[in-house]
Design a protein around this motif. Structure first.
Motif: not given
Length: 159
Positions: A84-112
């Motif tokens: 899922g992380a690699y597929k998200t990376l691919e989508q971020a690259r395809n979208a030309g994303a400058s930033i990604v906002v992820l749900k805190e505390n998640s085993p996937s998305c927690g940022s801190s």
């Protein structure tokens, strides 16, 4: 373009079929300034699913093979989180994303912060698998808690 966690956009994709709607993120989607993704669904999970936590480290350690993502029943679900992380990376690259906002505390998305792996509701400093992979690839990752302070600088909301 911004990538955002689907649960923050109001989609009921969390492990327990709920969302964590953030009105600002919903507005970003309505204004075509963001694209919603769920790394866990991209990794092959369904909704609902057993809750999972990282055991033995954080998302970076999972990517390095020194920690695991385990569900509450004791199943090692690390590979699905990594996919899922690699597929998200691919989508971020395809979208030309400058930033990604992820749900805190998640085993996937927690940022801190993530849960400590004991399924006791205790949080520890660390990042989820997707957050770690995105950062390793030079993509800025923030949580929904950090977004309000960044909106003006990002220039993504029409006032």
């Amino acid at each position: 373009m911004i990538i955002v966690s689907s649960c923050l956009a109001g989609m009921k994709v969390r492990y327990n079929s709920t969302d964590c709607l953030d009105e600002t993120i919903h507005q970003l989607l309505d204004n075509n300034r963001a694209v919603a993704v769920c790394p866990e669904l991209l990794g092959g999970f369904s909704t609902p699913r057993e809750p999972a936590e990282i055991v033995g480290g954080d998302g970076g350690a999972v990517l390095d093979g020194t920690a695991k993502v385990m569900d509450r029943l004791g199943n090692d679900v690390s590979e699905m989180y990594i996919q899922g992380a690699y597929k998200t990376l691919e989508q971020a690259r395809n979208a030309g994303a400058s930033i990604v906002v992820l749900k805190e505390n998640s085993p996937s998305c927690g940022s801190s912060m993530i849960y400590n792996g004991a399924f006791a509701g205790q949080k520890i400093p660390g990042e989820g698998v997707t957050a770690a992979l995105l950062r390793r690839n030079g993509i800025e990752v923030i949580s929904e808690e950090q977004l309000p302070a960044r909106l003006g600088e990002l220039g993504v909301l029409d006032k």
